[in-house]
Scaffold this active site. Sequence first.
Site, PDB file in Angstrom:
ATOM      1  N   CYS A 236       0.841  -1.195   0.000  1.00  0.00           N
ATOM      2  CA  CYS A 236       0.000   0.000   0.000  1.00  0.00           C
ATOM      3  C   CYS A 236       0.875   1.244   0.000  1.00  0.00           C
ATOM      4  O   CYS A 236       0.787   2.065   0.917  1.00  0.00           O
ATOM      5  CB  CYS A 236      -0.879   0.033   1.236  1.00  0.00           C
ATOM      6  N   ASP A 237       1.744   1.366  -0.963  1.00  0.00           N
ATOM      7  CA  ASP A 237       2.611   2.535  -1.030  1.00  0.00           C
ATOM      8  C   ASP A 237       2.762   2.881  -2.496  1.00  0.00           C
ATOM      9  O   ASP A 237       3.122   2.009  -3.302  1.00  0.00           O
ATOM     10  CB  ASP A 237       3.975   2.206  -0.401  1.00  0.00           C
TER      11      ASP A 237
END
Length: 384
Positions: free
Chosen positions: A332-333
């Site tokens: 999630c980056d």
Amino acid sequence: MYRGYYSPAEWKKIIEFSAIKETPFLVILLDRVQQKFQEFRRDFPSAKIYYAVKASPGEEILSLLRDLGSCFDIASIYELDRVLNLGVSPDRVSFGNTIKKAQHIRDAYEKGVRLFASDCEADIRNLANEAPGSKVFFRLLMDAVTSDSDWPLSRKFGCQPRMLTDLVLLAADLGLDPYGISFHVGSQQREIPAWDTAIAQVCNLFEWLEREQIHLKAINMGGGFPANYLVKSNPLSVYGEEISRYISLYFGDSIPEIYLEPGRGLTGEAGILASEVVLISKKSRTDLKRWVYTDVGIFNGLMETIDESIKYPIYTEKDGETGDVILAGPTCDSLDIIYEHFKYQLPLSLEIGDRIYWLSTGAYTASYSSVEFNGFPPLKTYYL
Ligand SMILES: *Cc1c(COP(=O)(O)O)cnc(C)c1O
């Protein structure tokens, strides 16, 4: 696609091994490391080879290179312990990181290391205090040529020539043994004349110091030797021929000892990273590009794809017509996008669950993997 990077026999081994394991993981073909080491020996017959441990620090690789007679360039006392624990004698180790604590210099010295690299006054003084009498390589700044490499080491290391000569004189005064000059032309350096520029400067410095009664004995040419990625490079033999020509041109009959510190060039091609397609999506019904998310990304092995610097060849078992993809990792980056600007093509038939193999991933992958970002474990490595 790109199957030709490995032989059919190698592919059979890789795919049979991978079939029964959950991805992602890295497979290292130890035979490839051995072959490369022998190539370095053949193409640089008079050089001493110090493997740059940080590129791929697995014990299996280190023991293999130990048995083949390699020396080791370490970046920290932790790497030092690793090689010493494998029975490597400390006179085969060079502490090549210019950035080190006084305490760590002392530890290394107490464990028997007598060869260090340095590029500033404070470190020279620490060396004189904590590692008296040791041999020192003085690292020359290589700003001008590193920008041609795919993974530049830039301005962080080395000092300007005038500073370097001051440091040599200081080191001699403090009882150290000024042994030679080191440089690194940038990692994955495809422009061989970068070594020409560097060796010319080193030759000038040798001559200048000779007039000050200081006789340096060695050139440490660092790493920079390439692995085969998507963009091809010259074979190692061409590097060997050209570099030896430059050395003869500048040094004539009084050729110094040559040290090499290959990392990527020794282990890069030995690794294949196996991953799986987690999702394939489009951003709108009319989007022409597919986003392909794999279970490997910037944080668990593909760090050197930051800025799309290193472009790994990719292989999938699907074939047929291909189309543009954006490749991204599982976290999630938003930094975790592997290739977006450089348009990789993958088969239109590619599906969720298919394997994607990242080739020439033996260097700077597993050791660069985060320990638990987003909860994902560090990349596993298997040695075949
Ligand atoms: C990283 C490093 C190397 C290895 O460089 P490659 O380009 O991977 O061959 C060699 N020497 C030093 C001092 C390094 O820091």
